[in-house]
Design a protein around this motif. Structure first.
Motif, PDB file in Angstrom:
ATOM      1  N   GLU A   1      10.920  -2.995   0.026  1.00  0.00           N
ATOM      2  CA  GLU A   1       9.488  -2.752   0.205  1.00  0.00           C
ATOM      3  C   GLU A   1       9.132  -1.269   0.179  1.00  0.00           C
ATOM      4  O   GLU A   1       8.404  -0.810  -0.695  1.00  0.00           O
ATOM      5  CB  GLU A   1       9.001  -3.379   1.518  1.00  0.00           C
ATOM      6  CG  GLU A   1       7.505  -3.195   1.752  1.00  0.00           C
ATOM      7  CD  GLU A   1       7.044  -3.763   3.079  1.00  0.00           C
ATOM      8  OE1 GLU A   1       5.846  -3.643   3.366  1.00  0.00           O
ATOM      9  OE2 GLU A   1       7.883  -4.312   3.824  1.00  0.00           O
ATOM     10  N   HIS A   2       9.620  -0.499   1.133  1.00  0.00           N
ATOM     11  CA  HIS A   2       9.109   0.854   1.356  1.00  0.00           C
ATOM     12  C   HIS A   2       9.369   1.799   0.189  1.00  0.00           C
ATOM     13  O   HIS A   2       8.523   2.660  -0.111  1.00  0.00           O
ATOM     14  CB  HIS A   2       9.701   1.427   2.632  1.00  0.00           C
ATOM     15  CG  HIS A   2       9.197   0.756   3.867  1.00  0.00           C
ATOM     16  ND1 HIS A   2       9.738   0.982   5.113  1.00  0.00           N
ATOM     17  CD2 HIS A   2       8.187  -0.142   4.057  1.00  0.00           C
ATOM     18  CE1 HIS A   2       9.093   0.247   6.017  1.00  0.00           C
ATOM     19  NE2 HIS A   2       8.161  -0.451   5.390  1.00  0.00           N
TER      20      HIS A   2
ATOM     21  N   ARG B   1       6.772   1.338  -2.470  1.00  0.00           N
ATOM     22  CA  ARG B   1       5.505   1.952  -2.060  1.00  0.00           C
ATOM     23  C   ARG B   1       5.513   3.444  -2.320  1.00  0.00           C
ATOM     24  O   ARG B   1       4.543   4.017  -2.808  1.00  0.00           O
ATOM     25  CB  ARG B   1       5.253   1.700  -0.573  1.00  0.00           C
ATOM     26  CG  ARG B   1       4.842   0.295  -0.227  1.00  0.00           C
ATOM     27  CD  ARG B   1       4.543   0.202   1.254  1.00  0.00           C
ATOM     28  NE  ARG B   1       4.158  -1.142   1.642  1.00  0.00           N
ATOM     29  CZ  ARG B   1       3.991  -1.519   2.900  1.00  0.00           C
ATOM     30  NH1 ARG B   1       4.193  -0.647   3.871  1.00  0.00           N
ATOM     31  NH2 ARG B   1       3.627  -2.751   3.181  1.00  0.00           N
TER      32      ARG B   1
ATOM     33  N   LEU C   1       1.876   3.329  -3.506  1.00  0.00           N
ATOM     34  CA  LEU C   1       1.041   2.219  -3.068  1.00  0.00           C
ATOM     35  C   LEU C   1       0.556   2.505  -1.661  1.00  0.00           C
ATOM     36  O   LEU C   1       1.206   3.194  -0.882  1.00  0.00           O
ATOM     37  CB  LEU C   1       1.840   0.918  -3.085  1.00  0.00           C
ATOM     38  CG  LEU C   1       2.521   0.552  -4.403  1.00  0.00           C
ATOM     39  CD1 LEU C   1       3.236  -0.778  -4.276  1.00  0.00           C
ATOM     40  CD2 LEU C   1       1.529   0.514  -5.549  1.00  0.00           C
ATOM     41  N   ASP C   2      -0.597   1.942  -1.308  1.00  0.00           N
ATOM     42  CA  ASP C   2      -1.111   2.142   0.043  1.00  0.00           C
ATOM     43  C   ASP C   2      -0.313   1.304   1.035  1.00  0.00           C
ATOM     44  O   ASP C   2       0.648   0.621   0.682  1.00  0.00           O
ATOM     45  CB  ASP C   2      -2.613   1.840   0.124  1.00  0.00           C
ATOM     46  CG  ASP C   2      -2.949   0.370  -0.130  1.00  0.00           C
ATOM     47  OD1 ASP C   2      -2.044  -0.475  -0.056  1.00  0.00           O
ATOM     48  OD2 ASP C   2      -4.125   0.069  -0.376  1.00  0.00           O
TER      49      ASP C   2
ATOM     50  N   GLY D   1       0.569  -2.113   0.270  1.00  0.00           N
ATOM     51  CA  GLY D   1       1.306  -2.345  -0.976  1.00  0.00           C
ATOM     52  C   GLY D   1       0.418  -2.790  -2.095  1.00  0.00           C
ATOM     53  O   GLY D   1       0.861  -3.381  -3.065  1.00  0.00           O
TER      54      GLY D   1
END
Length: 283
Positions: free
Chosen positions: A264-265, A268, A273-274, A277
């Motif tokens: 995930e991170h 981003r 990405l905000d 996401g």
């Protein structure tokens, strides 16, 4: 979970030169956003990055329009002619959640294509626009990619498919050394994607991928590795859910925090990405 690499296409509307040959018949059909919603929901994926498939400004504009209307598609890695003298204007004219640019460098006959003056100027415009550049290269092009990373440290580079290691042939060099040299540059991150189709499509096992995944984990570290499915190309060797499961198994030695970064991170951060996401930002 964010899937940092997938595609959509429709062979009835557009020609895909890389899709030639009988071996690719199983994926020579339209793959729609409805198909994407189904596979991502089943796998627990929250957001995705839609990546270009051909050198087409029209496709990029279509993808941006789709992404603006489709919640699951967080951003688009599109295409622009990097050698065009007005590339900065062309980038500025692309309206929508553009996260990055990609060119299919692996098909260029010149292994040093990335270092041509016109291409370097175009990539400088990509960096100035606050966009990433996805590196689609194979082992012979890795030295040029490393030189690019050194020449343009302000350009965020994302190595697609770990530079396509020769898994099916059980080979190691020059891929391993080339990836390690590229990883020495802090402006480069690597996608844990596309590996099942570099293995034996009908007989691969997770263990066949492990040596190659361990290498990219070693040279990039979990802080610069991000998950991508490479769907629907992956369907030549495995379903979407099997690809996700394989990636989870191959990162089993990581801590929970490191795994969260990979799945995930890091996506981003790479594509800006905000927090949800959902929206890439330029600049």
């Amino acid at each position: 979970m964010i899937d940092a690499h997938h595609h959509l296409w429709d062979p009835s509307r557009r020609d895909y030169p890389w899709m030639a040959g009988d071996a690719l018949d199983p994926i020579r059909r339209p793959y729609t956003v409805e198909d994407l919603r189904a596979v991502t929901k089943a796998a627990g994926v929250h957001a995705t990055i839609l990546v270009q498939t051909v050198s087409s400004a029209e496709e990029t504009e279509e993808f941006l329009e789709l992404a603006a209307a489709e919640p699951v598609v967080a951003g688009v890695v599109g295409w622009v002619d990097l050698t065009a003298p007005d590339v900065a204007d062309r980038l500025a004219a692309l309206d929508g959640p553009l996260a990055g640019i990609r060119h299919q460098v692996e098909t260029e006959p010149d292994d040093d294509w990335l270092l041509r003056p016109a291409v370097l100027a175009g990539l400088g415009a990509v960096a100035a626009a606050g966009l990433t550049f996805d590196l689609l290269v194979r082992a012979p092009q890795l030295p040029a990619a490393a030189s690019l990373a050194a020449r343009l440290p302000e350009l965020r580079l994302v190595l697609d498919h770990a530079a396509k290691p020769p898994i099916a042939a059980r080979e190691w060099e020059p891929w391993a050394s080339g990836v390690a040299a590229l990883a020495a540059h802090e402006n480069v991150v690597c996608k844990l994607s596309g590996l099942v189709t570099e293995a034996d499509w009908s007989g691969w096992e997770v263990g066949h991928l492990r040596r190659y995944v361990d290498h990219v984990l070693d040279v990039f570290g979990p802080g610069r590795l991000l998950f991508g499915s490479d769907w629907p190309v992956c369907e030549l060797a495995a379903s979407y859910e099997v690809v996700v499961d394989a990636a989870i198994a191959l990162t089993g030695s990581l801590s929970d925090a490191e795994r969260l970064a990979v799945f995930e991170h890091n996506a981003r951060a790479a594509y800006r990405l905000d927090a949800s996401g959902d929206t890439p930002s330029r600049g």
